[in-house]
Motif scaffolding. Structure first.
Motif, PDB file in Angstrom:
ATOM      1  N   LYS A  58       0.852  -1.186   0.000  1.00 27.08           N
ATOM      2  CA  LYS A  58       0.000   0.000   0.000  1.00 27.08           C
ATOM      3  C   LYS A  58       0.887   1.236   0.000  1.00 27.08           C
ATOM      4  O   LYS A  58       1.359   1.685   1.024  1.00 27.08           O
ATOM      5  CB  LYS A  58      -0.928  -0.009   1.218  1.00 27.08           C
ATOM      6  N   THR A 269     -10.356   2.313  -8.378  1.00 25.75           N
ATOM      7  CA  THR A 269      -9.476   2.542  -7.231  1.00 25.75           C
ATOM      8  C   THR A 269      -9.567   1.424  -6.190  1.00 25.75           C
ATOM      9  O   THR A 269      -9.035   1.580  -5.088  1.00 25.75           O
ATOM     10  CB  THR A 269      -9.805   3.887  -6.559  1.00 25.75           C
ATOM     11  N   LYS A 270     -10.229   0.303  -6.531  1.00 24.66           N
ATOM     12  CA  LYS A 270     -10.280  -0.829  -5.592  1.00 24.66           C
ATOM     13  C   LYS A 270      -9.856  -2.092  -6.328  1.00 24.66           C
ATOM     14  O   LYS A 270     -10.524  -2.510  -7.286  1.00 24.66           O
ATOM     15  CB  LYS A 270     -11.702  -1.019  -5.066  1.00 24.66           C
ATOM     16  N   ASP A 272      -9.966  -5.126  -5.390  1.00 20.56           N
ATOM     17  CA  ASP A 272     -10.907  -6.245  -5.199  1.00 20.56           C
ATOM     18  C   ASP A 272     -11.771  -6.443  -6.440  1.00 20.56           C
ATOM     19  O   ASP A 272     -12.192  -7.562  -6.760  1.00 20.56           O
ATOM     20  CB  ASP A 272     -11.857  -5.960  -4.035  1.00 20.56           C
TER      21      ASP A 272
END
Ligand code: PLP
Ligand code: LYS
Length: 483
Positions: A58, A269-270, A272
């Motif tokens: 991250k 932006t994710k 997942d």
């Protein structure tokens, strides 16, 4: 060769800027439901990933290559933007950092280590030929959505066997060129498949095709840039998959099915979301392989978002994206194709403008600049935020106020930024719109006869070169000559 521009007075800048099918040979009933032979669960597919091997980092992604010095001057790499402004034509221009393009590609290459892969740069994001040549030199393939993008990719020297032709309305002549060149073609619909078969016959070449499956995954982005949800015009619904597999089987001399493709959307932006889509896609690949097809490619398109707000937000990096799908790709021994556009090029560029004047209408203050929605339409089209700042320090007496930053175009939608707090700029002051490398110049128009701007880049070492001529009034007149 880059055009030569004299930057002699700048200590930072070097002097050299330097075909139809009459019968339908296709299987009937294209709405036949496609059934997965195995019971299938998204959760189970996701759990095949080994979280221990996913080295998700991250970190703040995509550093900015435009920085402000302590004394308030904006630099592109080590070159003062103000000095470039003083040395070039007096009109808005795009300014890129070539080293930042390199750094962005390297971030993807590092992330992809250990995988067989193709970085398919999405040419629609930015089609500057010099930039394309640089991206090709760095090892990128290309993603194309028109015959002209294909022609440009070939001109830039891209290996056609590392190019992917996408689109829901590909034209027959363009498909013939793609077939001749050996480009991968993504199948988007029944009629598209018919055209690809026809193109293969005309070209006398078998076409490597991937099926673009609409995974119906919500990318959680602006609806105009979502491409993989059920209402999308792109791709085929999984209920129709069996029809497409039968159609490919019916054309062994024209089509070779090599993989599956999906594209989720842009500004994601994710990560997942990519994992969910990859999990669905590898299950489709399992089912396609179970029918005897030797498919080797998973093309998981969907573009990462960037920090348009310059807020320092922690956004997914290329490594975060690749690590999310790595185990799924390895578990099926697949080649991974990705299709980045924005995340390779957006943060490498500013649109540099000059302030024409400042005005107030009693309720709002406006900074009027020479750039406009013609050069950069994203704020008008999507209400997109792009960061704006002055290139040089304002006078100490300049009052800080809230302004709409607008262009001279005769449209109330002509704004580059709304409600921006800025020191009141002097006439002629330089003002940049950041993150203008993707979908800005490539979407520019000549509305109000604002001709498309020139482009420059700062090279490794700090020299500045023109990489595209600005359009002129004479260019417009030329369209009418001889009529
Ligand atoms: C099929 C396809 N590939 C690639 C891209 C490039 O996406 P991005 O610029 O978000 O990386 C897009 C744009 O959304 C697309 O529709
Ligand atoms: N033009 C959009 C991105 C579209 C991506 C193409 N599918 C933008 O400016 O953000």
């Amino acid at each position: 060769m880059a055009a030569a521009t004299n930057f002699s007075h700048s200590p930072f800048i070097s002097k050299t800027l330097t075909h139809s099918l009459n019968h339908n040979p296709f299987p009937k009933n294209p709405t036949l439901p496609f059934k997965l032979s195995k019971s299938y669960s998204l959760k189970a597919a996701i759990s095949q990933q080994n979280p221990a091997t996913a080295t998700t980092q991250k970190t703040t992604q995509f550093k900015h290559c435009f920085t402000k010095s302590q004394d308030g001057f904006l630099y592109c790499e080590n070159v003062k933007v103000q000095e470039i402004m003083e040395s070039v034509e007096k009109r808005p221009f795009y300014l890129y950092s070539k080293p930042q393009i390199t750094r962005n590609v390297e971030a993807y290459k590092d992330a992809l280590e250990g995988l067989r892969s193709i970085i398919g740069y999405a040419i629609k994001a930015n089609n500057n030929l010099k930039i394309l040549e640089h991206l090709r030199g760095l090892g990128c393939g290309a993603v194309l959505v028109s015959g002209n993008e294909l022609r440009l990719a070939l001109r830039a020297g891209f290996d056609p066997t590392r190019c992917i032709f996408n689109g829901n309305g590909k034209l027959l002549d363009d498909l013939v060129l793609a077939a001749q060149e050996g480009v991968f073609v993504n199948v988007d619909s029944e009629f598209d498949l018919e055209n690809i078969v026809a193109a293969a016959r005309i070209a006398g070449k078998k076409v490597n095709v991937l099926l673009r499956i609409n995974p119906d995954v919500d990318p959680q982005v602006h609806p105009y840039v979502a491409t993989g949800n059920k209402n999308s015009k792109f791709g085929i619904r999984n209920e129709k998959l069996q029809w497409f597999l039968d159609a490919v089987k019916a054309h062994p001399n024209e089509l070779k099915l090599v993989g599956a493709h999906c594209h989720l959307g842009s500004t994601i932006t994710k990560v997942d979301i990519f994992r969910d889509a990859a999990a669905l896609m590898v299950n489709y690949i399992d089912e396609i392989r179970a029918q005897g097809f030797e498919v080797d490619y998973l093309n998981i398109g969907g573009g990462l978002g960037i920090d348009y707000y310059h807020s320092g937000a922690v956004l997914p990096t290329p490594r975060d994206l690749i690590d999310t799908v790595r185990e799924l790709v390895l578990s099926r021994d697949l080649n991974l194709i990705i299709e980045p556009g924005r995340s390779l090029i957006a943060n490498t560029c500013c649109l540099v403008n000059r302030v024409t004047g400042v005005k107030t209408n009693g309720t709002k203050n406006f900074v009027v600049i020479d750039g406009s929605m013609a050069e950069l339409i994203r704020p008008s089209l999507y209400d997109a935020y792009q960061h704006i700042e002055l290139v040089s320090p304002a006078l100490p007496s300049a009052e800080v106020s809230t302004f709409d930053v607008v262009g001279p175009v005769c449209e109330s939608a002509d704004f580059l930024g709304k409600d921006r707090e800025l020191p009141t700029p002097a006439k002629g002051a330089g003002l940049v719109v950041h993150d203008a490398g993707a979908y800005c110049m490539s979407m520019a128009s000549t509305y109000n006869l604002k001709m498309r701007p020139p482009e420059y880049w700062v090279e490794d070492g700090g020299s500045v070169s023109k990489i595209r001529q600005g359009e002129t009034f004479e260019d417009h007149i030329r369209f009418f000559e001889g009529l």
